[in-house]
Write a protein that holds these residues in place. Structure first.
Motif, mmCIF file in Angstrom:
data_model
loop_
_atom_site.group_PDB
_atom_site.id
_atom_site.type_symbol
_atom_site.label_atom_id
_atom_site.label_comp_id
_atom_site.label_asym_id
_atom_site.label_seq_id
_atom_site.Cartn_x
_atom_site.Cartn_y
_atom_site.Cartn_z
ATOM 1 N N GLY A 84 -91.643 -81.759 -76.191
ATOM 2 C CA GLY A 84 -92.754 -80.876 -76.509
ATOM 3 C C GLY A 84 -92.328 -79.646 -77.300
ATOM 4 O O GLY A 84 -91.268 -79.606 -77.937
ATOM 5 N N GLN A 92 -95.193 -81.874 -65.982
ATOM 6 C CA GLN A 92 -95.346 -82.945 -66.963
ATOM 7 C C GLN A 92 -96.827 -83.261 -67.186
ATOM 8 O O GLN A 92 -97.658 -83.069 -66.296
ATOM 9 C CB GLN A 92 -94.630 -84.216 -66.493
ATOM 10 C CG GLN A 92 -93.137 -84.040 -66.244
ATOM 11 C CD GLN A 92 -92.356 -83.728 -67.505
ATOM 12 O OE1 GLN A 92 -92.799 -84.029 -68.618
ATOM 13 N NE2 GLN A 92 -91.193 -83.115 -67.352
ATOM 14 N N ILE A 93 -97.153 -83.778 -68.374
ATOM 15 C CA ILE A 93 -98.527 -84.178 -68.686
ATOM 16 C C ILE A 93 -99.029 -85.195 -67.654
ATOM 17 O O ILE A 93 -100.170 -85.121 -67.187
ATOM 18 C CB ILE A 93 -98.611 -84.769 -70.107
ATOM 19 C CG1 ILE A 93 -98.292 -83.693 -71.154
ATOM 20 C CG2 ILE A 93 -100.002 -85.358 -70.364
ATOM 21 C CD1 ILE A 93 -98.187 -84.225 -72.577
ATOM 22 N N GLY A 104 -98.670 -78.292 -70.652
ATOM 23 C CA GLY A 104 -98.582 -79.743 -70.630
ATOM 24 C C GLY A 104 -99.395 -80.324 -69.488
ATOM 25 O O GLY A 104 -100.125 -81.318 -69.661
ATOM 26 N N THR A 105 -99.287 -79.718 -68.313
ATOM 27 C CA THR A 105 -100.088 -80.165 -67.172
ATOM 28 C C THR A 105 -101.576 -80.001 -67.469
ATOM 29 O O THR A 105 -102.392 -80.866 -67.125
ATOM 30 C CB THR A 105 -99.705 -79.368 -65.913
ATOM 31 O OG1 THR A 105 -98.301 -79.537 -65.652
ATOM 32 C CG2 THR A 105 -100.487 -79.838 -64.700
#
Length: 339
Positions: free
Chosen positions: A75, A225-226, A252-253
């Motif tokens: 990212g 994390q996503i 991202g989350t």
């Protein structure tokens, strides 16, 4: 009666005599070479740790290089850090070497030998740290370390630069409370990581100051994390009494929360408000643009690099622990809860 002077550190020749090995063998250990028997290396390292090592007057100068170490490169977060370090490195005619630990928060075997062989001006670990042995070996070679966004409590001797994570968590939740939300969920990072704990603690403090309980069913511990945002948002939105807002403890989350909301037909912000943390460049291009807490990543990295340059030149930093302010950035992902 005056106390005796502390003994001087040992030279390579003196270390060789004490260890019962050749000067060449000690030189290999000092310079991070790998072709030394493990037992011999441990004995020489122990002598250096106990007595210190005095460089010869003509010792090799460190390479004009800053070693930048990430736990992983994914990212835009590392891009902001690299740009900040590079800006300072360029001013001082230094290069930047970037390495990744494959998702680990502590380097594995062989890492420190590689660094000692390169002999950098200094090391900047980002969202990761070192074992005591690794730190001792860097220190014994006069290689300074300044951490960015340390994962644990910065109680060791290495200076560090971070953000006001607690205040950021407090401000994010206060914003949602001010809009009228009471069922506020949080998706944070690992409990072992200082930033994740501090952001969650800031949320709890805001709820407490508002006289509201924190519902354990609305707290999820992820890994920044996503995928965490997708999975936990699905769980939260499936509750009998779902949240009207989610504080995602990194951007991202938050992106993962957006994906889960879209697949469930939940509208942001009409049905669900979302606040992120970081303010990475992508935040303004999300649909709708993400309200988030700005973490000054570029400035954090630049500050750490400047501290490293000072340490390498023998100048002590003015502050050992630097914490830069966060800021709420209002966009279009938050609104009052639906009636």
């Amino acid at each position: 009666m005056t106390a005796p002077d502390a003994p001087e550190p040992l030279t390579i020749a003196q270390l060789a005599v004490r260890a019962g090995v050749s000067v060449a063998t000690v030189s290999k250990v000092v310079n991070g070479r790998l072709d030394v028997a493990p037992e011999t290396r441990r004995e020489i390292e122990a002598l250096i740790k106990r007595h210190g090592y005095r460089r010869q007057k003509r010792a090799t100068r460190p390479a004009p290089l800053i070693e930048l170490v990430f736990h992983e490169i994914r990212g835009l977060y590392p891009v902001e850090i690299i740009n900040g370090v590079t800006a300072v490195a360029r001013e001082h005619s230094l290069g930047v070497s970037v390495s990744e630990l494959g998702g680990r928060h502590v380097p594995g075997r062989g890492w420190v030998e590689d660094v000692l062989a390169r002999r950098p001006t200094g090391v900047v670990p980002v969202f990761c740290g070192f074992t005591e042995d690794q730190r001792d070996r860097l220190r014994s070679r006069d290689i300074p370390v300044v951490a960015v966004d340390p994962t644990g409590e910065p109680v060791h001797e290495d200076p560090s630069v971070g953000a006001s994570n607690w205040n950021g968590g407090l401000e994010a939740t206060r914003h949602l409370l001010g809009l009228g939300h009471r069922r506020i969920a949080v998706i944070t990072g690992p409990e072992r990581v200082l930033a994740g704990r501090a952001r969650l603690d800031g949320h709890r403090a805001a709820m407490d100051l508002a006289g509201l309980p924190v519902d354990p069913a609305l707290i999820r511990i992820g890994d920044f994390q996503i995928e965490d945002g997708v999975r936990f948002a699905r769980e939260l939105l499936a509750l009998d009494d779902p949240p009207t807002a989610i504080f995602a403890c990194n951007d991202g989350t938050a992106l993962g929360v957006y994906h889960a909301a879209a697949e469930l037909g939940v509208r942001i912000p009409a049905d669900l408000s979302v606040v992120g943390f970081d303010d990475l460049p992508k935040a303004r291009w999300m649909i709708p643009p993400l309200t988030t807490i700005r973490q000054p990543l570029h400035d954090m990295a630049a500050t750490a690099a400047a501290m490293l340059v000072d340490l390498a030149a023998g100048r002590a930093p003015r502050r050992h622990r630097v914490e830069l302010a966060t800021e709420l950035v209002l966009r279009a992902s938050t609104a009052p809860p639906a009636a």
